[in-house]
Design a protein around this motif. Sequence first.
Motif, PDB file in Angstrom:
ATOM      1  N   UNK A  62       0.838  -1.190   0.000  1.00 26.24           N
ATOM      2  CA  UNK A  62       0.000   0.000   0.000  1.00 26.24           C
ATOM      3  C   UNK A  62       0.874   1.241   0.000  1.00 26.24           C
ATOM      4  N   UNK A  63       0.733   2.051  -1.037  1.00 26.48           N
ATOM      5  CA  UNK A  63       1.432   3.332  -1.102  1.00 26.48           C
ATOM      6  C   UNK A  63       0.799   4.177  -2.198  1.00 26.48           C
ATOM      7  N   UNK A  64       1.216   5.412  -2.275  1.00 27.89           N
ATOM      8  CA  UNK A  64       0.684   6.286  -3.322  1.00 27.89           C
ATOM      9  C   UNK A  64       1.296   5.885  -4.662  1.00 27.89           C
ATOM     10  N   UNK A  65       0.481   5.492  -5.653  1.00 31.23           N
ATOM     11  CA  UNK A  65       1.013   5.005  -6.927  1.00 31.23           C
ATOM     12  C   UNK A  65       1.910   5.988  -7.659  1.00 31.23           C
ATOM     13  N   UNK A  66       1.681   7.302  -7.509  1.00 32.42           N
ATOM     14  CA  UNK A  66       2.490   8.255  -8.253  1.00 32.42           C
ATOM     15  C   UNK A  66       3.916   8.353  -7.728  1.00 32.42           C
ATOM     16  N   UNK A  67       4.226   7.660  -6.632  1.00 33.53           N
ATOM     17  CA  UNK A  67       5.586   7.693  -6.103  1.00 33.53           C
ATOM     18  C   UNK A  67       6.425   6.531  -6.624  1.00 33.53           C
ATOM     19  N   UNK A  68       5.857   5.670  -7.452  1.00 34.65           N
ATOM     20  CA  UNK A  68       6.588   4.549  -8.022  1.00 34.65           C
ATOM     21  C   UNK A  68       7.003   4.873  -9.446  1.00 34.65           C
ATOM     22  N   UNK A  69       8.235   4.490  -9.806  1.00 32.92           N
ATOM     23  CA  UNK A  69       8.673   4.656 -11.185  1.00 32.92           C
ATOM     24  C   UNK A  69       9.372   3.386 -11.644  1.00 32.92           C
ATOM     25  N   UNK A  70       9.333   3.137 -12.945  1.00 31.68           N
ATOM     26  CA  UNK A  70       9.785   1.878 -13.514  1.00 31.68           C
ATOM     27  C   UNK A  70      10.749   2.118 -14.659  1.00 31.68           C
ATOM     28  N   UNK A  71      11.667   1.163 -14.882  1.00 31.60           N
ATOM     29  CA  UNK A  71      12.604   1.213 -16.008  1.00 31.60           C
ATOM     30  C   UNK A  71      12.864  -0.202 -16.486  1.00 31.60           C
ATOM     31  N   UNK A  72      13.258  -0.332 -17.732  1.00 28.47           N
ATOM     32  CA  UNK A  72      13.604  -1.633 -18.281  1.00 28.47           C
ATOM     33  C   UNK A  72      14.969  -2.096 -17.796  1.00 28.47           C
ATOM     34  N   UNK A  73      15.215  -3.390 -17.888  1.00 33.07           N
ATOM     35  CA  UNK A  73      16.506  -3.989 -17.528  1.00 33.07           C
ATOM     36  C   UNK A  73      17.101  -4.584 -18.803  1.00 33.07           C
ATOM     37  N   UNK A  74      18.205  -4.013 -19.284  1.00 24.60           N
ATOM     38  CA  UNK A  74      18.873  -4.564 -20.449  1.00 24.60           C
ATOM     39  C   UNK A  74      18.045  -4.516 -21.714  1.00 24.60           C
ATOM     40  N   UNK A  84      -5.959  -1.354  -5.918  1.00 21.99           N
ATOM     41  CA  UNK A  84      -7.200  -1.598  -5.180  1.00 21.99           C
ATOM     42  C   UNK A  84      -7.232  -0.694  -3.962  1.00 21.99           C
ATOM     43  N   UNK A  85      -8.441  -0.407  -3.457  1.00 26.27           N
ATOM     44  CA  UNK A  85      -8.551   0.255  -2.167  1.00 26.27           C
ATOM     45  C   UNK A  85      -7.829  -0.614  -1.142  1.00 26.27           C
ATOM     46  N   UNK A  86      -7.105  -0.033  -0.177  1.00 25.18           N
ATOM     47  CA  UNK A  86      -6.326  -0.827   0.779  1.00 25.18           C
ATOM     48  C   UNK A  86      -7.117  -1.889   1.510  1.00 25.18           C
ATOM     49  N   UNK A  87      -8.398  -1.668   1.805  1.00 25.89           N
ATOM     50  CA  UNK A  87      -9.188  -2.636   2.552  1.00 25.89           C
ATOM     51  C   UNK A  87      -9.942  -3.632   1.688  1.00 25.89           C
ATOM     52  N   UNK A  88      -9.759  -3.528   0.380  1.00 25.76           N
ATOM     53  CA  UNK A  88     -10.495  -4.394  -0.546  1.00 25.76           C
ATOM     54  C   UNK A  88      -9.995  -5.822  -0.470  1.00 25.76           C
ATOM     55  N   UNK A  89     -10.918  -6.768  -0.463  1.00 24.58           N
ATOM     56  CA  UNK A  89     -10.533  -8.207  -0.448  1.00 24.58           C
ATOM     57  C   UNK A  89     -10.171  -8.642  -1.853  1.00 24.58           C
ATOM     58  N   UNK A  90      -9.180  -9.552  -1.930  1.00 22.52           N
ATOM     59  CA  UNK A  90      -8.768 -10.051  -3.235  1.00 22.52           C
ATOM     60  C   UNK A  90      -9.145 -11.493  -3.388  1.00 22.52           C
TER      61      UNK A  90
END
Length: 90
Positions: A62-74, A84-90
Amino acid sequence: MAFRIEGQATVANGVYQTLSSNTDERQCFVQARSNAFVRIVGTTDVMVILGETTGSCVDLGVQAPNRLEFAGVGGTSIISMWTLDPGERR
């Protein structure tokens, strides 16, 4: 909203980008078609997400999605992210 698609992008080797501009805290899930890096914006700590073509995904907690960043490897990788909402069942 319980389920939200945050975005999909093709990320290049070593070039970080975010997939979401949302600021609320949610349970984050990603899937990469080949290996990719993920980190919190502004940090140097990096985790590798192993590429998966069979539909498996990684739960990033659980965290704010806009604080994650991604890059390719090789090379490049297609990254999909949803939340999902933090309390949502999966």
